[in-house]
Design an enzyme around this catalytic site. Structure first.
Site, mmCIF file in Angstrom:
data_model
loop_
_atom_site.group_PDB
_atom_site.id
_atom_site.type_symbol
_atom_site.label_atom_id
_atom_site.label_comp_id
_atom_site.label_asym_id
_atom_site.label_seq_id
_atom_site.Cartn_x
_atom_site.Cartn_y
_atom_site.Cartn_z
ATOM 1 N N VAL A 3 41.205 32.548 28.098
ATOM 2 C CA VAL A 3 40.311 33.037 26.964
ATOM 3 C C VAL A 3 40.246 34.601 27.047
ATOM 4 O O VAL A 3 39.795 35.011 28.156
ATOM 5 C CB VAL A 3 38.711 32.411 27.054
ATOM 6 N N HIS A 20 40.262 40.228 29.089
ATOM 7 C CA HIS A 20 40.551 39.027 29.557
ATOM 8 C C HIS A 20 38.959 38.672 29.782
ATOM 9 O O HIS A 20 38.231 39.518 30.216
ATOM 10 C CB HIS A 20 41.029 38.863 30.647
ATOM 11 N N HIS A 21 38.485 37.399 29.198
ATOM 12 C CA HIS A 21 36.943 37.031 29.221
ATOM 13 C C HIS A 21 36.625 36.858 30.847
ATOM 14 O O HIS A 21 35.402 36.876 30.826
ATOM 15 C CB HIS A 21 36.951 35.688 28.648
ATOM 16 N N SER A 22 37.373 36.673 31.608
ATOM 17 C CA SER A 22 37.102 36.516 33.167
ATOM 18 C C SER A 22 36.416 37.990 33.517
ATOM 19 O O SER A 22 35.622 37.848 34.455
ATOM 20 C CB SER A 22 38.100 36.229 33.985
#
Length: 496
Positions: A46, A163-165
């Site tokens: 995601v 990046h969602h991380s």
């Protein structure tokens, strides 16, 4: 007309070792652990996309210097890469590395005819193309794209993809506020949004009342009985959703079960924050209640017009709602600290598709649904169980479960609080901001972002399934107008 050129495909690389990516030999190679939520988002792939309309043409040297001195310096994730080895337990983590800002800046060469013919669609097509391109994992997982031509809303456009991380929308928005200045007064930081009424968990336990009467004591005890009952019901429904319970198939539901990461198109529309506040005051509810009601109204208009169904019986779909679980909003402390990482849990909330004669009925239903969710520990349960699953059974199990929650619900719905006034970031005034994500299973994702005196309605839609997505935005604008008119009429009726 499609964009003639898109960013070059960078090779998808595997995770590398901490020793290879350490900035220098004196830096500790023991990675900072990645949170369970971050690991799930990394596994699912995601990414966050932030569109920023600029009030001036892009001054690339100035913006580059701002990125280096403000964002990279303030946010450790902007100078860190993901590693799989080097930690004691072999789990993924973050290790800081040297950052060459030029590697993270993209200025695409686009078809001049497409830019002149339809600049808005050119921006849309370009940003949509980013949802199909992998990120280079040998570098920190973020990049800026600059589109230096005017649109109807801005003089130029900057697009941040990350990046969602790395972090959630709250931490990214906090970073922007901490790294910017007020456009009205460049000598100070931007004004903070009003403190939220909720400073802890979504469920606030009622204080034990003074035992002045038996009725007060019974009412206090009853509130905990309701809490337990609602929590049990929500846990059962949550488990059923993972196992077998899915929303009815409609034209809003993804047709491929969310297995393929198809191209997403990002579109947005501005609505007046004052109009939403007027509806909120009239209905004695929250801004979130109004926004959920507007979503229900707009999608109902679109669904019945598109499907041609004459049976207007209510269809109960469900939305996947991320929830910020920080005990105190970091917006109130961003001057001294910028929080990192993902501090998220989730709710599954009903979303009714129906036609009502009174536009305010959509808000009433949303208010009842959200009030019901506030008397449940579903958010805490989802957080605790999600972290336990990742720690005990691995990230693939956790990602599988969250993927099932996404494929068995229809829409992802999120509201982000942005700056309370116009800001200048990296030397450029920001005219508008629009935040969204891709990589999630749903075909339709809704984000709301408060910025100054407006609220941005942002949709990330499956490009093939919703070729007429701008009509949905028209339905949002019309739904807000109808609700505002109904609220004004209701106020006039009460006053007379």
């Amino acid at each position: 007309m499609e964009v003639a050129a898109t960013p070059p495909r960078r090779p998808r690389s595997v995770h590398v070792s901490a020793e290879m990516e350490c900035a220098d030999s004196s830096m500790a190679v023991e990675p900072e652990p990645m949170s369970p939520t971050g690991r799930i988002l990394e596994e699912m792939g995601v990414c966050i996309v932030v569109l920023m309309g600029l009030g001036t043409p892009v001054n690339l040297p100035v913006f580059r210097a701002g990125i280096e001195t403000e964002l990279v310096t303030r946010f450790p994730r902007f100078r860190s890469v993901q590693v799989m080895d080097g930690s004691k337990d072999g789990k993924p983590g973050w290790v800081q590395t040297k950052v060459n800002v030029d590697d993270h800046i993209v200025v695409p060469v686009l078809d001049p005819a497409a830019v002149v013919f339809d600049p808005e669609k050119t921006v849309e097509d370009y940003v949509a193309s980013l949802s199909t391109l992998p990120m280079d994992r040998r570098r920190p997982l973020w990049e800026f794209h600059f589109l230096d031509f005017p649109t109807s809303e801005a003089t130029s456009t900057a697009v941040l993809r990350l990046h969602h991380s790395i972090g959630d929308a709250m931490s990214i928005m906090t970073l922007f506020m901490a790294s910017s200045c007020s456009t009205a007064d460049p000598a100070r930081l931007p004004a903070m949004p009003p403190p939220p009424k909720r400073t802890g968990a979504i469920y606030q336990p009622q204080p034990r009342p003074a035992l002045s009467s038996l009725g007060d004591y019974l009412a206090w005890a009853w509130s905990y009985f309701v809490l337990v009952w609602h929590t049990l019901v929500d846990i059962i429904l949550l488990a059923a959703t993972v196992l077998f319970l899915s929303d009815p198939r409609t034209l809003l539901t993804r047709g491929d079960n969310g297995e393929s990461h198809r191209r997403k198109r990002f579109v947005h529309r501005s609505i007046s924050l004052d109009d939403v506040k007027l509806i909120k005051t009239t209905m004695n509810c929250t801004l979130n209640d109004v926004l959920v009601g507007v979503t229900s109204a707009a999608l109902s208009r679109y669904y019945f017009r598109k499907s041609g169904h004459t049976n207007t019986k209510s269809i109960c779909l469900r939305s996947f709602v991320p929830v910020n679980i920080r005990p105190i909003s970091s917006r109130q402390t961003y001057v001294t600290k910028v929080e990192t990482g993902n501090r998220l849990s989730s709710l599954i909330c009903p979303l009714h598709i129906a036609l009502h004669n009174d536009p305010l009925d959509y808000v009433r239903k949303a208010n009842r649904s959200m009030h019901r969710k506030k008397s449940s520990l579903e958010v805490m349960f989802t957080q605790v169980v999600g972290e336990l699953l990742v720690k005990c059974f691995g990230v693939k199990i956790g990602a599988f479960i969250f993927h099932r929650l996404g494929t068995h619900t229809t829409i992802a719905l999120s509201n982000v609080i942005g700056p309370a006034e116009r800001i200048t970031l990296c030397g450029h005034p920001i005219v508008f901001m629009a935040t969204s994500i891709y990589g999630q299973p749903q075909a339709l994702t809704m984000h709301y972002l408060n910025y100054g005196s407006t609220i941005k309605v942002i949709m990330a839609v499956d490009d093939a399934q919703f070729p007429d997505c701008h009509q949905i935005l028209d339905d949002f604008a019309e739904s807000v107008k109808l609700m505002k008119d109904a609220a004004v009429l209701s106020n006039l009726t009460i006053s007379t």
